[in-house]
Design an enzyme around this catalytic site. Structure first.
Site, mmCIF file in Angstrom:
data_model
loop_
_atom_site.group_PDB
_atom_site.id
_atom_site.type_symbol
_atom_site.label_atom_id
_atom_site.label_comp_id
_atom_site.label_asym_id
_atom_site.label_seq_id
_atom_site.Cartn_x
_atom_site.Cartn_y
_atom_site.Cartn_z
ATOM 1 N N SER A 52 0.955 -1.239 -0.079
ATOM 2 C CA SER A 52 -0.060 0.064 -0.105
ATOM 3 C C SER A 52 0.812 1.296 0.017
ATOM 4 C CB SER A 52 -0.881 0.039 1.276
ATOM 5 O OG SER A 52 -0.292 0.084 2.340
ATOM 6 N N HIS A 166 -3.506 -6.418 2.307
ATOM 7 C CA HIS A 166 -2.741 -7.443 3.006
ATOM 8 C C HIS A 166 -3.324 -8.702 3.205
ATOM 9 C CE1 HIS A 166 0.434 -3.967 4.787
ATOM 10 N NE2 HIS A 166 0.465 -4.046 3.494
ATOM 11 N N GLU A 175 -4.746 -2.452 9.005
ATOM 12 C CA GLU A 175 -3.820 -2.958 10.093
ATOM 13 C C GLU A 175 -4.358 -2.901 11.505
ATOM 14 O OE1 GLU A 175 -0.053 -1.571 9.887
ATOM 15 O OE2 GLU A 175 -0.181 -1.815 7.904
ATOM 16 N N GLU A 216 1.415 -9.676 7.092
ATOM 17 C CA GLU A 216 2.483 -9.194 8.260
ATOM 18 C C GLU A 216 1.884 -9.933 9.495
ATOM 19 O OE1 GLU A 216 1.648 -5.054 8.698
ATOM 20 O OE2 GLU A 216 2.628 -4.605 6.756
ATOM 21 N N ASP A 254 -3.864 1.194 11.771
ATOM 22 C CA ASP A 254 -3.238 1.637 10.449
ATOM 23 C C ASP A 254 -4.714 1.375 9.384
ATOM 24 O OD1 ASP A 254 -2.417 2.705 7.889
ATOM 25 O OD2 ASP A 254 -0.776 1.319 7.898
ATOM 26 N N GLU A 296 -2.776 5.779 12.067
ATOM 27 C CA GLU A 296 -2.257 6.105 10.900
ATOM 28 C C GLU A 296 -3.062 6.123 9.707
ATOM 29 O OE1 GLU A 296 1.062 3.135 10.638
ATOM 30 O OE2 GLU A 296 1.125 3.306 8.606
ATOM 31 N N ASP A 323 1.444 8.390 6.691
ATOM 32 C CA ASP A 323 2.449 7.438 6.207
ATOM 33 C C ASP A 323 2.253 7.637 4.625
ATOM 34 O OD1 ASP A 323 3.616 5.238 4.961
ATOM 35 O OD2 ASP A 323 2.034 3.841 5.666
ATOM 36 N N LYS A 348 9.832 5.082 6.978
ATOM 37 C CA LYS A 348 10.227 4.071 6.181
ATOM 38 C C LYS A 348 11.287 4.132 5.271
ATOM 39 C CE LYS A 348 5.551 2.071 5.823
ATOM 40 N NZ LYS A 348 4.501 2.129 4.755
ATOM 41 N N HIS A 376 8.310 -1.522 9.476
ATOM 42 C CA HIS A 376 8.677 -2.297 8.490
ATOM 43 C C HIS A 376 7.980 -2.075 7.037
ATOM 44 C CE1 HIS A 376 5.032 -5.112 9.352
ATOM 45 N NE2 HIS A 376 4.775 -3.825 9.669
ATOM 46 N N LYS A 399 6.818 -0.348 14.534
ATOM 47 C CA LYS A 399 5.871 -1.434 14.153
ATOM 48 C C LYS A 399 6.379 -2.452 13.215
ATOM 49 C CE LYS A 399 3.298 0.450 10.236
ATOM 50 N NZ LYS A 399 1.995 0.707 9.338
HETATM 51 P P1 PGA Z 1 3.018 -1.646 2.972
HETATM 52 O O1 PGA Z 1 2.025 -1.197 4.222
HETATM 53 O O2 PGA Z 1 4.313 -2.029 3.498
HETATM 54 O O3 PGA Z 1 2.498 -2.457 2.203
HETATM 55 O O4 PGA Z 1 3.131 -0.315 2.179
HETATM 56 C C1 PGA Z 1 2.550 -0.738 5.546
HETATM 57 C C2 PGA Z 1 1.813 0.590 5.775
HETATM 58 O O5 PGA Z 1 0.837 1.059 5.235
HETATM 59 O O6 PGA Z 1 1.943 0.941 6.891
HETATM 60 ZN ZN ZN Z 2 0.502 2.755 6.761
#
Ligand code: PGA
Ligand code: ZN
Length: 432
Positions: A52, A166, A175, A216, A254, A296, A323, A348, A376, A399
């Site tokens: 995403s 996911h 999430e 995840e 999230d 998030e 994010d 990230k 991650h 996370k």
């Molecule tokens: P992604 O999702 O690693 O698949 O982009 C993680 C997130 O949205 O925080």
């Molecule tokens: Zn995110």
């Protein structure tokens, strides 16, 4: 004069830079990069990959050759590391990671690292950071710690229910995490995460839900309403013997709202279509009903107006993390801080593409009073770089998926190692 921690005073000659096409946790190809210094120090890094993704992220280079890995091969990125990048890095001596990362960005020459590939560049940057730390005989977390930061062990945020892109279930929110904020130390926080995860598995099985896992490592039950998932979580926290809330085990979400925003600007949640205002109202209700301490990407990356309203409404009592909207970009984070958008940034490394720019994004957050939530990606290797980054950055929150599956627990286990070696290091959320 203060010398940034990532600066090494000695000049280092890089003698080898190479890469392999390996698999990530979603069975897609990714890169493993190895860097060798004169004197024999070597260091390796595994490159993560998202599903995403924010539209402003640094761009991964994929081969597009559909006869291999459905077009997802990374042979060209591997070649870029072995060829152009290796040639450039062997060319001179390097004193700092910043010098190396600046050279990589310049060599690439694009705004989004698409030419050489952000996956190639980030792997080299991470491996170089490790190599320089090792050459100085320092732990990576210590070497990454800026002079004005006190390292700390973070509250692990375990993603225990997966939805969105996911998982193949009808849950639109991506999430649902549990955060043992009230745990006395890191080891107890990990224990709480694992015990609640086990209680949740039993609860789901008892109610006839499947206990298969998403990308995840969280469960992916056939639920649609976010509130249903939240009820299950609160029950699992209690079943495991913990108190739901900030004094015990809190919840973080999230939703990854960019993924369920429709073309007409509405948000699709369990078959309903909600305006930005209605979505904010839904979050207000959720946070008053459940012990949700962090949201998030509650709204989409292009809904800055909604983000400002959400922040005005909930920002005093809920951590609102950007994010997809911030993409670990120091400039965008600075704009957001100026505009009162959210109060925290996700961090990230592969989203911006170098370790140096990641450290810069973290410094912008610190100066602006924004929290930093290190993360991650859904596609991971067993690389544990982000555990050290979180500790060295003094962020207090990380996370990295469920307390299950090797690529996720590798990071939690690295935190356990650091905690054991540093018994006096504080645990918990950072004061902002
Ligand atoms: P992604 O999702 O690693 O698949 O982009 C993680 C997130 O949205 O925080
Ligand atoms: Zn995110």
């Amino acid at each position: 004069m203060t010398v940034p921690a990532s600066n090494s005073l000695r000049a280092h000659q890089i003698t080898g830079v190479t890469a392999l096409e390996i698999l990530d946790s979603r069975s897609r190809p990714t890169l493993q990069v190895t860097v060798t210094l004169a004197g024999g120090v070597t260091a390796t890094a595994g490159v993560p990959s998202g599903a995403s993704t924010g539209s402003g992220e640094a761009v991964e280079r994929r081969d597009g050759d559909t006869s291999r890995y459905r077009g997802l091969g990374v042979r060209a990125a591997v070649e870029a590391v072995r060829g152009e990048i290796a040639d450039r890095l062997r060319d001179q001596e390097w004193r700092t990671l910043e010098e190396i990362d600046t050279a990589l960005v310049k060599l690439d020459g694009t705004q989004n690292k698409a030419r050489l590939g952000a996956n190639a560049i980030v792997g080299v940057s991470m491996a170089c950071a490790r190599a320089l730390a090792r050459a100085e005989g320092r732990e990576l977390w210590d070497w990454l710690t800026p002079p004005d930061v006190a390292p700390r062990l973070p509250v692990p945020h375990f993603n225990v229910i997966n939805g969105g892109v996911h998982a193949p279930n009808p849950l639109d929110f991506q999430e649902f995490m549990i955060a043992p904020i009230g745990a006395p130390d890191l080891a107890e926080a990990v224990r709480a995460g694992a015990e609640v995860y086990a209680a949740l598995r039993a609860l789901l099985a008892g109610r006839g839900h499947a206990t298969g896992l998403g990308d995840e490592g969280g469960f992916a039950p056939q639920l649609a309403e976010p509130e249903e998932a939240l009820e299950l979580l609160v029950t699992a926290i209690k079943d495991a013997g913990y108190e739901p809330g900030r004094d015990g085990v809190a919840i973080a979400l999230d939703p990854a709202a960019s993924e369920f925003r429709e073309d007409d600007g509405r948000y699709r949640v369990a078959g309903q279509k909600l305006t930005s205002d209605e979505m904010i109202e839904r979050y207000a209700q959720i946070t008053s009903r459940f012990p949700v301490w962090l949201i998030e990407d509650g709204l989409a990356e292009d809904d800055w107006k909604g983000w400002a309203e959400l922040t005005g409404r909930l920002g005093e009592r809920v951590q609102l993390v950007g994010d997809d909207i911030f993409v670990t970009n120091p400039k965008i984070i600075a704009e957001a801080i100026a505009g009162g958008i959210g109060n925290a940034s996700l961090i990230k490394v592969n989203q911006i593409g170098t370790v140096t720019e990641t450290l810069e994004a973290m410094a912008v957050c610190r100066r602006g009073g924004y929290a930093q939530f290190v993360s991650h990606r859904s596609g991971e290797t067993t690389d544990t770089f982000i555990a050290d980054l979180t500790v060295g950055g003094g962020c207090g929150e990380l996370k990295t998926g469920a307390p299950a599956r090797g690529e996720r627990v590798a990071k939690y286990n690295r935190l356990i190692e650091i905690a054991a070696a540093q018994p006096d290091m504080p645990y918990g959320l950072a004061a902002i």
